[in-house]
Design a protein around this motif. Structure first.
Motif, PDB file in Angstrom:
ATOM      1  N   LEU A  92       0.858  -1.179   0.000  1.00 48.98           N
ATOM      2  CA  LEU A  92       0.000   0.000   0.000  1.00 48.98           C
ATOM      3  C   LEU A  92       0.896   1.231   0.000  1.00 48.98           C
ATOM      4  CD1 LEU A  92      -2.565  -1.008   2.781  1.00 48.98           C
ATOM      5  CD2 LEU A  92      -2.710  -1.434   0.313  1.00 48.98           C
ATOM      6  N   TYR A  93       0.617   2.192  -0.876  1.00 49.25           N
ATOM      7  CA  TYR A  93       1.414   3.419  -0.894  1.00 49.25           C
ATOM      8  C   TYR A  93       0.506   4.635  -0.985  1.00 49.25           C
ATOM      9  CZ  TYR A  93       0.668   4.068  -5.887  1.00 49.25           C
ATOM     10  OH  TYR A  93       0.088   4.283  -7.112  1.00 49.25           O
ATOM     11  N   GLU A  94       1.030   5.750  -0.502  1.00 50.97           N
ATOM     12  CA  GLU A  94       0.285   7.015  -0.503  1.00 50.97           C
ATOM     13  C   GLU A  94       0.258   7.594  -1.907  1.00 50.97           C
ATOM     14  OE1 GLU A  94       0.613  11.402   1.592  1.00 50.97           O
ATOM     15  OE2 GLU A  94       1.601   9.691   2.526  1.00 50.97           O
ATOM     16  N   GLU A  95      -0.935   7.720  -2.429  1.00 52.35           N
ATOM     17  CA  GLU A  95      -1.123   8.266  -3.764  1.00 52.35           C
ATOM     18  C   GLU A  95      -1.602   9.705  -3.639  1.00 52.35           C
ATOM     19  OE1 GLU A  95      -4.252   6.680  -6.553  1.00 52.35           O
ATOM     20  OE2 GLU A  95      -2.477   5.634  -7.269  1.00 52.35           O
ATOM     21  N   PRO A  96      -1.216  10.622  -4.484  1.00 49.97           N
ATOM     22  CA  PRO A  96      -0.559  10.482  -5.773  1.00 49.97           C
ATOM     23  C   PRO A  96       0.946  10.759  -5.732  1.00 49.97           C
ATOM     24  CG  PRO A  96      -1.534  12.650  -5.657  1.00 49.97           C
ATOM     25  CD  PRO A  96      -1.764  11.976  -4.319  1.00 49.97           C
ATOM     26  N   ASN A  97       1.637  10.380  -4.709  1.00 47.18           N
ATOM     27  CA  ASN A  97       3.054  10.685  -4.549  1.00 47.18           C
ATOM     28  C   ASN A  97       3.898   9.809  -5.472  1.00 47.18           C
ATOM     29  OD1 ASN A  97       5.792  10.415  -3.283  1.00 47.18           O
ATOM     30  ND2 ASN A  97       4.921  12.040  -2.014  1.00 47.18           N
ATOM     31  N   LYS A 122      -5.528   6.929  -1.192  1.00 48.98           N
ATOM     32  CA  LYS A 122      -5.678   8.392  -1.132  1.00 48.98           C
ATOM     33  C   LYS A 122      -6.336   8.884   0.150  1.00 48.98           C
ATOM     34  CE  LYS A 122      -6.142   8.848  -6.113  1.00 48.98           C
ATOM     35  NZ  LYS A 122      -7.054   9.152  -7.213  1.00 48.98           N
ATOM     36  N   SER A 123      -6.994   8.006   0.910  1.00 47.20           N
ATOM     37  CA  SER A 123      -7.737   8.462   2.092  1.00 47.20           C
ATOM     38  C   SER A 123      -7.710   7.393   3.182  1.00 47.20           C
ATOM     39  CB  SER A 123      -9.191   8.757   1.717  1.00 47.20           C
ATOM     40  OG  SER A 123      -9.869   7.545   1.394  1.00 47.20           O
ATOM     41  N   MET A 124      -8.103   7.786   4.382  1.00 45.07           N
ATOM     42  CA  MET A 124      -8.183   6.832   5.488  1.00 45.07           C
ATOM     43  C   MET A 124      -9.248   5.773   5.208  1.00 45.07           C
ATOM     44  SD  MET A 124      -5.856   7.309   7.732  1.00 45.07           S
ATOM     45  CE  MET A 124      -6.396   6.556   9.271  1.00 45.07           C
ATOM     46  N   ARG A 183     -10.369   0.048   4.118  1.00 46.60           N
ATOM     47  CA  ARG A 183     -10.889  -1.020   3.253  1.00 46.60           C
ATOM     48  C   ARG A 183      -9.775  -1.954   2.793  1.00 46.60           C
ATOM     49  NH1 ARG A 183     -14.079   3.126   2.026  1.00 46.60           N
ATOM     50  NH2 ARG A 183     -12.890   3.883   0.232  1.00 46.60           N
ATOM     51  N   ALA A 184      -8.641  -1.383   2.385  1.00 45.56           N
ATOM     52  CA  ALA A 184      -7.526  -2.205   1.897  1.00 45.56           C
ATOM     53  C   ALA A 184      -6.995  -3.129   2.984  1.00 45.56           C
ATOM     54  CB  ALA A 184      -6.410  -1.306   1.361  1.00 45.56           C
ATOM     55  N   GLY A 210      -3.784  12.174   7.102  1.00 46.71           N
ATOM     56  CA  GLY A 210      -4.673  13.026   7.880  1.00 46.71           C
ATOM     57  C   GLY A 210      -5.392  12.306   9.008  1.00 46.71           C
ATOM     58  N   GLY A 211      -5.165  11.007   9.127  1.00 47.82           N
ATOM     59  CA  GLY A 211      -5.771  10.225  10.208  1.00 47.82           C
ATOM     60  C   GLY A 211      -4.754   9.955  11.307  1.00 47.82           C
TER      61      GLY A 211
END
Length: 144
Positions: A29-34, A61-63, A68-69, A91-92
Motif C-alpha cells: 500500500l502506498y500514498e497516492e498520488p506521490n 488516497k484516504s483513510m 478497506r484495503a 490526515g488520520g
C-alpha cells in the motif's frame, strides 16, 4: 533493501509448508498520488517478483481507502509506504491505523513510514515491534 530482507526472513520458514497453489502474498500500500512513493513501491514489487514472491500494489488516497484495503486484504503481509507525521498518516491518527491493523487478517505488517514508532503505543493486542534507527517499524502479531 531492508524491507526485502525482512520480507524474505518472514516468508522463508513458510516455503516448505506453503500450499504451492496459494503461496503467501504481499500487498504493498502506498500514498497516492506521490510519485516517489509509487516508484519505491514499484521497485519493491519488482524485487519481490525476482524472488517469485506474489505481490500487488495499491495506491491509497484516504483513510477510508486505507481501512478497506487493510480489512479486506487476504495477504500474508501488508507493506505500508507512506509519509507519516507524529499524528499519523493521510490526515488520520495512528490510533485509527492501529484499530484497522488489529481488525485485519494479514499476519504481518511492515511500515516504511516516518514516525511509525508512534503506532506501537496504540495497540490493545499483543504485538512485537522492531524499531529501526530510521523510525521504520516491523510488527509481527504474536500467537496467543
Amino acid at each position: 533493501m531492508l524491507c526485502l530482507v525482512l520480507i524474505i526472513s518472514i516468508l522463508a520458514p513458510l516455503t516448505s509448508y506453503a500450499n504451492p497453489n496459494t503461496p503467501p502474498s504481499i500487498t504493498i500500500l502506498y500514498e497516492e498520488p506521490n510519485e516517489s512513493l509509487r516508484t519505491i513501491s514499484n521497485n519493491i514489487h519488482a524485487k519481490l517478483s525476482e524472488y517469485n514472491i506474489a505481490s500487488e500494489i495499491i495506491g491509497i488516497k484516504s483513510m477510508g481507502e486505507l481501512q478497506r484495503a487493510i480489512i479486506l486484504s487476504d495477504s500474508y503481509i501488508i507493506l505500508y509506504v507512506f509519509h507519516g507525521s507524529e499524528e499519523g498518516i493521510l490526515g488520520g491518527s495512528w490510533r485509527e491505523v492501529a484499530a484497522y491493523i488489529e481488525g485485519s487478517n494479514p499476519k504481518h505488517h511492515i511500515l516504511v513510514t516516518c514516525h511509525s514508532d508512534s503506532l506501537a503505543s496504540n495497540f490493545a493486542l499483543v504485538w512485537t515491534c522492531f524499531v529501526q534507527p530510521n523510525q521504520h517499524v516491523l510488527m509481527r502479531h504474536q500467537e496467543l
